[in-house]
Design a protein around this motif. Structure first.
Motif, PDB file in Angstrom:
ATOM      1  N   LYS A  19       9.781   8.785  -0.454  1.00  0.00           N
ATOM      2  CA  LYS A  19      10.011   7.427   0.060  1.00  0.00           C
ATOM      3  C   LYS A  19      10.285   7.468   1.548  1.00  0.00           C
ATOM      4  CE  LYS A  19      11.939   6.264  -4.388  1.00  0.00           C
ATOM      5  NZ  LYS A  19      13.126   6.688  -5.139  1.00  0.00           N
ATOM      6  N   ILE A  20      10.915   8.544   1.974  1.00  0.00           N
ATOM      7  CA  ILE A  20      11.339   8.671   3.368  1.00  0.00           C
ATOM      8  C   ILE A  20      10.190   9.103   4.268  1.00  0.00           C
ATOM      9  CG2 ILE A  20      12.755  10.191   4.829  1.00  0.00           C
ATOM     10  CD1 ILE A  20      14.759   9.940   2.288  1.00  0.00           C
ATOM     11  N   PHE A  21       9.292   9.894   3.691  1.00  0.00           N
ATOM     12  CA  PHE A  21       8.201  10.459   4.484  1.00  0.00           C
ATOM     13  C   PHE A  21       7.358   9.353   5.117  1.00  0.00           C
ATOM     14  CE2 PHE A  21       4.895  13.624   5.408  1.00  0.00           C
ATOM     15  CZ  PHE A  21       5.686  14.740   5.599  1.00  0.00           C
ATOM     16  N   ILE A  22       6.761   9.688   6.256  1.00  0.00           N
ATOM     17  CA  ILE A  22       5.849   8.762   6.928  1.00  0.00           C
ATOM     18  C   ILE A  22       4.453   9.373   6.887  1.00  0.00           C
ATOM     19  CG2 ILE A  22       5.346   7.542   9.077  1.00  0.00           C
ATOM     20  CD1 ILE A  22       8.356   7.963   9.806  1.00  0.00           C
TER      21      ILE A  22
END
Lengths: 324, 324
Positions: free
Chosen positions: A272-275
């Motif tokens: 969820k945090i990854f871009i």
């Protein structure tokens, strides 16, 4: 907070009957037992401490054996196991095998020597025979060892079907599945789901194997993307593998999701945090870890289990690695 | 593999002398002891099993108490502690406090009841008094509790100085430091290093506090970037905080490193994997975890420690969150 009264009301029986079912004492018909257990499961009722202390624990310690604590899926699992274990008064011994069968065997024997009450196993070892000599309660979590060991897992095949269908829905025409280690039943279930969909849809596809390791996955995806043309979709056997694929795409200057779409599996926080954030098949990690502890505790307390295989439903979560 | 012979040769003494120093037996001058210990440290010699079994262990278990197993720094630390502990024949009980002082106290008392040999503490609790009643060996890891508990940490202030100087070198003119919880000596050391540099360079600056939590850090950075103009650099109190800052910048459409430059602290694997990869101050996690186990083992074996505070040097690692 759900109480024993709520369970009794839901099951349409007396509190005393629920108590008899919980403690496996006294006469209760099979049908009533089933009703009470369904009520417990539905309401997520947890017996309170008084009921629990009816059983005298030996060490109040349970073991949790994981293959790789640096894979973010396992800290999440460890935390939920530990949380739930704490509510039963258990301390959790966390053992990290680094995927080594030898370390795993060592841990199991050393845990038994220490009089541990039970072990939850989430490792890569799949030789059912290895577990024959273990005479303490066991639960397999996110792994399927054999049909005799109570097992908590997710709908792996169904998750793979959803993931692959999603890739086709968003327009992919040549799809790769990078699966985890072939020794694991869970990864093979995911592969089977993938194959079922691509074969039925008659879509060009490739299956390769990698470890649940970002760097290994990155190299695998990098080579594939260089060697083969037209790959426009990946179903990753885990979120960690999916992160590796994103890295490979990044190195090759491919845009996600424009040039390449990716669906993972697990639902780890880092996805969820990854871009870009991962589109993935989310397993209910909290519920799975909690149930594993419940099943272990029930065995420790010599209660009979209703069934041995618990498969949790999964969810497709749309992130930014697939087109909307 | 370094042997006792190598140590003897390096220290210019006999093997028997090294053995006497290792086992704290027989007459050896202070100077010779020091030479031998320096040789051991320099060559990274680890006494073999025979020497170790001279001491009869009680439980062969050590505890590792961490504040948040889902913060990737701690699985990395746990893995190295477990690796090293294994070489001594210790099993590691991993305890996750979720930052709760109550849970920490519970764990410590329950570990003591189980006859654990020693505990490595990496938690947020900083009341030195709380540790007064603990009569088993302790080591503080990446935390400073008090001067009596042997402590393994990194050069936190020096790391912060390097990080902040780097931000100025790459052109930042208004720099924010998001520090971790103020209760921790380590985070305050980092803040002090930051302040020393920005004050000396007469650079506009802001210091705010956040948890070591991506979401909290993201919200903190997001608000700051909306409220204040001209912020062009962040020194994050940890890599996890730095990832939160990247997320906030991403939400606001800011380009990294063009509009905003960021330096983290820790050197976790995820910082290397993240896109953009983190510029950070790398702590030698493996060496720190290993030394913590060595120091605990030495105390368990009733050996005297040369000193109580071990500060590891740190490294500035250049990633893609600062300009080159």
């Amino acid at each position: 907070m759900v109480t024993i009264r709520d369970v009794a009301k839901y099951a349409n029986v007396s509190v005393a009957t629920v108590s008899r079912v919980l403690n496996n004492k006294g006469q209760v018909s099979e049908e009533t037992k089933r009703n009470v257990r369904e009520a417990i499961e539905h309401l997520k009722y947890r017996p309170n401490l008084v009921a629990r202390t009816l059983y005298k624990k030996t060490s109040s310690m349970i073991g949790l054996i994981v293959p790789d604590i640096t894979n973010p899926f396992f800290p999440a699992l460890a935390r939920t196991v530990e949380d739930r274990a704490r509510s039963y008064g258990y301390t959790v011994i966390l053992c990290n095998t680094d995927g080594s069968t030898e370390k795993e065997a060592d841990y199991i024997s050393s845990l038994q020597q220490k009089g541990i009450d039970g072990i939850i196993i989430s490792t890569n070892r799949s030789e059912a025979d290895d577990f024959k000599d273990i005479d303490i309660p066991l639960v397999a979590l996110d792994r399927i060892v054999n049909s005799e060991i109570p097992t908590v897992t997710a709908e792996n095949k169904n998750g793979a079907i959803k993931a692959t269908k999603h890739l086709i829905d968003v327009g992919c025409q040549k799809v790769v599945h990078i699966q985890g280690p072939r020794e694991l039943a869970t990864t093979n279930d995911r592969k089977d789901g993938f194959l079922e969909v691509v074969q039925e849809a008659d879509i060009e596809h490739v299956v390769v194997e990698a470890d649940f390791d970002i760097k290994v996955a990155e190299e695998t995806a990098y080579q594939l993307l260089q060697e083969q043309t037209n790959i426009d979709g990946f179903f990753a056997g885990s979120d960690v593998i999916a992160l590796g694929i994103i890295k490979a795409a990044h190195r090759l200057g491919l845009n996600i999701p424009e040039d390449l779409q990716i669906v993972g599996f697990d639902g780890i926080e880092m996805g969820k945090i990854f871009i870009p954030s991962l589109t993935t098949i989310e397993q209910p990690i909290y519920e799975m870890g909690a149930l594993a502890v419940d099943l272990l505790s029930q065995q420790i307390e010599k209660k009979e289990l209703d069934k041995h295989l618990y498969e949790f439903p999964i969810n497709l979560v749309i992130g930014n690695t697939t087109k909307r």
